[in-house]
Write a protein that holds these residues in place. Structure first.
Motif, PDB file in Angstrom:
ATOM      1  N   ASN A 180       0.858  -1.348  -0.019  1.00  0.00           N
ATOM      2  CA  ASN A 180       0.338  -0.362   0.376  1.00  0.00           C
ATOM      3  C   ASN A 180       0.598   1.074  -0.179  1.00  0.00           C
ATOM      4  OD1 ASN A 180      -2.047   1.319  -0.160  1.00  0.00           O
ATOM      5  ND2 ASN A 180      -2.386   1.628   2.245  1.00  0.00           N
ATOM      6  N   PHE A 181       1.309   1.723  -1.333  1.00  0.00           N
ATOM      7  CA  PHE A 181       1.635   2.776  -1.215  1.00  0.00           C
ATOM      8  C   PHE A 181       0.929   3.806  -2.012  1.00  0.00           C
ATOM      9  CE2 PHE A 181       4.715   0.017  -0.056  1.00  0.00           C
ATOM     10  CZ  PHE A 181       5.936   0.727   0.200  1.00  0.00           C
ATOM     11  N   PRO A 182       0.383   4.779  -2.019  1.00  0.00           N
ATOM     12  CA  PRO A 182      -0.841   5.450  -2.410  1.00  0.00           C
ATOM     13  C   PRO A 182      -0.129   6.548  -3.029  1.00  0.00           C
ATOM     14  CG  PRO A 182      -1.383   5.972   0.041  1.00  0.00           C
ATOM     15  CD  PRO A 182      -0.114   4.496  -0.483  1.00  0.00           C
ATOM     16  N   GLN A 183       0.956   7.362  -2.542  1.00  0.00           N
ATOM     17  CA  GLN A 183       1.453   8.343  -3.331  1.00  0.00           C
ATOM     18  C   GLN A 183       3.100   8.477  -3.998  1.00  0.00           C
ATOM     19  OE1 GLN A 183      -0.510  11.038  -2.390  1.00  0.00           O
ATOM     20  NE2 GLN A 183      -1.494  10.215  -1.166  1.00  0.00           N
ATOM     21  N   GLY A 226      -2.727  -8.315  -5.641  1.00  0.00           N
ATOM     22  CA  GLY A 226      -3.212  -6.979  -6.324  1.00  0.00           C
ATOM     23  C   GLY A 226      -2.231  -5.844  -5.456  1.00  0.00           C
ATOM     24  N   LEU A 227      -1.796  -4.421  -6.330  1.00  0.00           N
ATOM     25  CA  LEU A 227      -1.460  -3.139  -5.941  1.00  0.00           C
ATOM     26  C   LEU A 227      -2.681  -2.375  -5.504  1.00  0.00           C
ATOM     27  CD1 LEU A 227       1.363  -3.116  -8.478  1.00  0.00           C
ATOM     28  CD2 LEU A 227       1.539  -4.752  -6.497  1.00  0.00           C
ATOM     29  N   SER A 228      -1.684  -1.492  -4.026  1.00  0.00           N
ATOM     30  CA  SER A 228      -2.838   0.049  -3.922  1.00  0.00           C
ATOM     31  C   SER A 228      -1.724   0.508  -3.968  1.00  0.00           C
ATOM     32  CB  SER A 228      -2.541  -0.305  -2.350  1.00  0.00           C
ATOM     33  OG  SER A 228      -4.106  -1.442  -1.904  1.00  0.00           O
ATOM     34  N   PHE A 229      -1.299   1.333  -5.174  1.00  0.00           N
ATOM     35  CA  PHE A 229      -0.430   2.376  -5.477  1.00  0.00           C
ATOM     36  C   PHE A 229      -1.733   3.612  -6.284  1.00  0.00           C
ATOM     37  CE2 PHE A 229       3.504  -0.395  -6.234  1.00  0.00           C
ATOM     38  CZ  PHE A 229       3.607  -0.582  -5.229  1.00  0.00           C
ATOM     39  N   THR A 230      -2.558   4.036  -5.615  1.00  0.00           N
ATOM     40  CA  THR A 230      -3.460   5.124  -5.584  1.00  0.00           C
ATOM     41  C   THR A 230      -3.140   6.076  -7.074  1.00  0.00           C
ATOM     42  OG1 THR A 230      -4.467   4.470  -3.731  1.00  0.00           O
ATOM     43  CG2 THR A 230      -5.309   6.852  -5.544  1.00  0.00           C
ATOM     44  N   ASN A 231      -1.511   7.095  -6.669  1.00  0.00           N
ATOM     45  CA  ASN A 231      -0.996   7.444  -7.624  1.00  0.00           C
ATOM     46  C   ASN A 231      -0.483   7.282  -8.986  1.00  0.00           C
ATOM     47  OD1 ASN A 231      -2.338   9.819  -6.584  1.00  0.00           O
ATOM     48  ND2 ASN A 231      -0.522  11.039  -5.436  1.00  0.00           N
TER      49      ASN A 231
END
Length: 265
Positions: A86-89, A106-111
């Motif tokens: 989880n690295f959203p930024q 899965g990946l949590s890379f929002t940006n």
């Protein structure tokens, strides 16, 4: 200390929390192999070095809520139950090196990661690369991800190699903005979309793919060998603008292909 000359080793969640006072950490961070905690590197915005988790057999989660950049390598290897990233930024890394991550789906890379010199993703359970959307790269190597069915990126050029091998049988490779590459090799893909590709400096190889059609409407030249080999379902090949193949042209073992007029060279 926010600046170290050696690698800082994180043993537990408390060690990770101690870095929260650092906006920029100058040095590399490694997760200790015996770590059992979920590691949250919250507060950090830049790691001027590497982020490493190798053979951390009990690590389930790695996150950083504010991290935007890793200047070195983001290196994850043989982390058997790691299931959450989880690295959203995060938008920029020097290199991605991930191998042997059977718990990662899965990946949590929002940006979205848009900048990386090289990407190597091997033997994971990822079903897509959503969150990695590079614009330029030197090398991309995606292999043996048996559940991967979508590789979509906004790449404009690849200065060294673009390699895709032995992933999920239904994987689609979609590169709508790719104009130039040094070398491209794609195998075992169900579909390949390269509508903007104009030039390949070295070889372009398509091996043992499952698509019925391959089209490169803007491709004009290939500096090495152009190969379409053992694509047993292909019935249509269309490279209408192709004028130059400096190496060989190899079209072999495509058992459903009855017409090779799609190569005007």
């Amino acid at each position: 200390a926010c600046s170290v000359s050696a690698t800082t080793t994180i043993q537990n969640a408390g060690d990770a929390s101690a870095l929260a006072a650092c906006t920029t950490f100058s040095g590399s961070i490694a997760i200790a192999t015996g770590t059992t905690d979920s590691i949250q590197l919250n507060g950090l915005r830049v790691i001027d070095g590497d982020l490493i988790a190798t053979n951390v057999s009990q690590l389930t989660s790695l996150s950083a809520d504010s991290l935007t950049r890793i200047t070195g390598s983001f290196n994850l290897e043989q982390d058997e139950i790691l299931s959450t990233l989880n690295f959203p930024q995060l938008t920029e890394v020097g290199e991605i090196q991930w191998e042997g991550l059977p718990g990662l789906q899965g990946l949590s890379f929002t940006n979205q990661i848009k900048k990386a010199n090289s990407v190597s993703i091997i033997n994971t359970y990822l079903s897509s690369l959503e969150g990695i959307n590079l614009e330029v790269a030197e090398t991309i190597d995606i292999q043996n991800n048996n559940y991967l069915d979508d590789i979509t990126m906004q790449l404009g050029n690849v200065s060294d190699n673009f390699n895709v091998y032995a992933n999920g049988r239904n994987v689609s490779v979609v590169l709508p903005n790719l104009i130039w590459a040094n070398r491209i090799n794609i195998a075992n893909a169900s579909s390949v979309s390269i509508p903007s590709l104009a030039s390949v400096n070295g070889s372009l190889g398509l091996y043992s793919n499952f698509f019925e059609s391959i089209q490169a409407p803007n491709l004009t030249d290939v500096g090495g060998t152009l190969s379409v080999v053992s694509c047993e379902k292909v019935t249509n090949i269309s490279f209408p603008q192709l004028t130059t193949v400096t190496g060989g042209l190899s079209v072999q073992n495509n058992t459903e292909l009855a017409d090779v007029s799609g190569f005007p060279v």
